[in-house]
Each structure stands twice: as C-alpha cells, then as structure tokens.
Design an enzyme around this catalytic site. Structure first.
Site, PDB file in Angstrom:
ATOM      1  N   SER A 211      36.106  17.985  31.629  1.00 32.31           N
ATOM      2  CA  SER A 211      35.861  17.104  30.492  1.00 32.31           C
ATOM      3  C   SER A 211      35.827  15.648  30.957  1.00 32.31           C
ATOM      4  O   SER A 211      34.991  15.290  31.783  1.00 32.31           O
ATOM      5  CB  SER A 211      36.923  17.356  29.412  1.00 32.31           C
TER       6      SER A 211
ATOM      7  N   ASP B 296      30.858  24.009  22.295  1.00 32.66           N
ATOM      8  CA  ASP B 296      31.383  22.771  22.864  1.00 32.66           C
ATOM      9  C   ASP B 296      30.416  21.624  22.580  1.00 32.66           C
ATOM     10  O   ASP B 296      29.242  21.715  22.936  1.00 32.66           O
ATOM     11  CB  ASP B 296      31.561  22.950  24.375  1.00 32.66           C
TER      12      ASP B 296
ATOM     13  N   HIS C 233      35.195  24.632  24.602  1.00 30.30           N
ATOM     14  CA  HIS C 233      35.750  23.602  25.473  1.00 30.30           C
ATOM     15  C   HIS C 233      37.203  23.963  25.794  1.00 30.30           C
ATOM     16  O   HIS C 233      37.915  24.509  24.958  1.00 30.30           O
ATOM     17  CB  HIS C 233      35.694  22.255  24.735  1.00 30.30           C
TER      18      HIS C 233
END
Length: 340
Positions: A167, A262, A292
């Site tokens: 991320s 996501d 995610h």
C-alpha cells in the site's frame, strides 16, 4: 474473505475517515481480525516461527526509527553450519502514511523471510499529520542506504538487496528505487510492490467500484491524502503521482500484486503499464475475490494470501539468483544502531 471481514466487523471498528489520527491508530486491523478468526476456528494464532526476530533502532532523517530484523537462519546459533550471507529485503509497511506499525504488518515480513529465504529489515517511519510529505519518503530512503551500509552486520549480502512494501509502503519502496537511481546509488535488484499506492487519481474504475469496500475505501484514501499532504502540490509531486508524472526508466524488476476488491487495484495496473512502456521488467498477479491488506493474512485463514506470498517470494528468489552486480559500499552513517 467474507468470513475474515465478518471477524473484522465483530471487533467493532469505527470509520477511520471520521476519526482523529490518534483514534485511527487504535482501530482494529485485518491482522487483528485474522487472529480473531484463527481463535474462533480453534487454531493457534501464534506468529510464524523464525530463527531471528530482533527489534532495532536505525537512523532516519528525523532521528532514530524503529525497525525489526527477521531471518530464517541464526548465524550465531551454536552448531549452525556457516553459510553464505542471505539476500536482504528492506520492507515498508502500509497505513496511508498515517496509521499502522511494525506489529500490524509483522506477518507479511515473516512470510517474506520464510518464503524467500532472505533476511528482512522491516522499517517504521515518521507518520502524518505530525510529519507531512515527504517525511516518510525521506525516512524510507535513509533506511535503505543504512541497510546497504550495514548489510554485513545484518548477516546479509550487499549485492542481493530488494525493496518491498504494501500500500503506502509500496509507494515508499518504489520511491526508494527512484531516489537511488537519481543519486546513482546502488539499485535494489527488485521491487515487490503489493497493492501499491502509485497515484492520486481517485476517479479510476477501481475507486468507483470499491468506494465502500472494506478494509479500505475511497473515503479513507481521501482522509490519508489529507493527512499526509500539506498542499495540493504535494499530491501532484512525482513521488505521489508516480504513474502519472514520474520518469520510470532504468528501474529494476517490479513484482506487482493487486487485489480485486481494492480502490488501489487500478493504481497497480496503471503502474505496471507505465513501467513496461519505460522498458522495466514487470511481473504482475491480480488476485480475485480478495481485498486490500489480504497479503499478510495467515494462509490457514485465507488461501489466496499464501498464493500471493509464494508468488512474490518466488519472483524475489529469481532476482536474487541472477549474477550479482558490482556494488560500492556506501559510507556508514554516524548514528549507531540500537538493539532493543
């Protein structure tokens, strides 16, 4: 995945976009939900065992930073057969540059160390809003250069160093490689970019389709951007809008993982396309039916997590197996390492 999200909901998280950063840092994570799910199904929630797990403090741009060293081999163990130094992965956790820490992403670092048979240095960094852009980026590069200068003391091979991140941490790993290229410093041999934050366009298809997704949604991403950026100009910076504005030629192999559910799925897709257009080797895998943050989940809870961990580790091992480049060891920093 549904059962895991139900376990997360059972922990009663509050919407992060409605909280202060201090409150947001106390909210349950998918790692907490994984432990909840393991206990609920009568399984052990103990972390994956490794020969070495040691907390450190290393120098960053703003002072000493927490870090954690993981290794599948303990060279100091009695009776241990001497072997060549292991490859090194410098890993950056996620959390939108605002939340999460080494503990939140402990399972990801353990999985990479075990599956890639590498030493992993997981690095914390200054977070927003206390430390605005580009504080986290400066700390990430400082950590990478420190790792190069101290590879021998970490029991690692200076010529086989990769960067990895999830991320926001994927953004940091990518920017470490970009900064090393600009400084003519040794490049990592590969970049493992797991659902990376690679741009600031929130109108993509994946942002629209997953606007209400869990554990990450569009409102949370807006909140993260607002916390980290001091002005709109920061979001237009090449370090944030990577696929839109950065020069990507000359980077090492990119290993990209994306998740179907996501908002950042299109970030990974667009980044992969731009890297390939720039002549960079890219291997990418998209995982259907997961969200995610799925990468670090215990594979006993989520089989796709184990698939992704093995995919990334296998591609890293392939990069580590290539002939080693000639590397000039950078000068050591003056600050000492602290073992906690």
């Amino acid at each position: 995945m549904r059962a895991l999200l139900e376990s997360l909901q059972a922990l009663r998280p509050s919407p992060i976009e409605n909280l202060s950063p201090a409150e947001a840092r106390l909210q349950p994570s998918l790692a907490d939900a994984t432990r909840h799910r393991l206990r609920a199904t009568g399984q052990s929630d103990a972390p994956r065992a490794l020969a070495v797990v040691r907390d450190l403090e290393i120098p960053g741009r703003g002072g000493m930073m927490p870090a954690r060293l993981y290794s599948p081999v303990d060279p100091s163990a009695s009776g241990q057969v001497p072997q060549a130094p292991l490859p090194l992965i410098v890993y950056f956790h996620g959390g939108g540059f605002v939340i999460a820490d080494l503990d939140t992403y402990d399972s990801s670092a353990r999985a990479l160390a075990a599956e890639a048979q590498a030493t992993v240095l997981s690095v914390h960094y200054r977070q927003a809003p206390e430390h605005k852009f580009p504080a986290a980026h400066e700390d990430a590069y400082a950590a990478y250069m420190w790792a190069l200068g101290n590879a021998q003391s970490l029991g690692a091979d200076l010529t086989r160093v990769a960067v990895a991140g999830e991320s926001a941490g994927g953004n940091l790993a990518l920017n470490v490689a970009l900064a090393a290229r600009e400084a003519r410093a040794p490049l990592p041999v590969a970049m493992a970019l797991i659902y990376p934050l690679a741009g600031t366009d929130m109108t993509t298809t994946s942002y629209r389709d997953n606007a209400q997704a869990k554990p990450l949604n569009a409102a949370m991403m807006r909140w993260f951007f607002d916390q980290y950026a001091a002005s709109p100009a920061d979001l237009a910076d090449t370090r944030m809008d990577v696929y839109g504005r950065a020069e990507l030629r000359g980077l090492p192999k990119a290993i990209i993982v994306t998740a179907e559910i996501d908002p950042l799925r299109d970030d990974g897709q667009r980044l992969a396309a731009r890297l390939q257009e720039s002549g960079v080797q890219v291997v990418r895998q998209d995982y259907a039916g997961v969200t995610h943050e799925f990468f670090g989940v215990n594979p006993l809870v989520l089989g796709r997590a184990g698939d992704a961990q093995r995919f990334v580790a296998g591609e890293l091992r392939s990069a580590f197996a290539l002939p080693a480049p000639a590397v000039v060891i950078p000068a050591r920093t003056g600050a000492a390492t602290r073992i906690r």
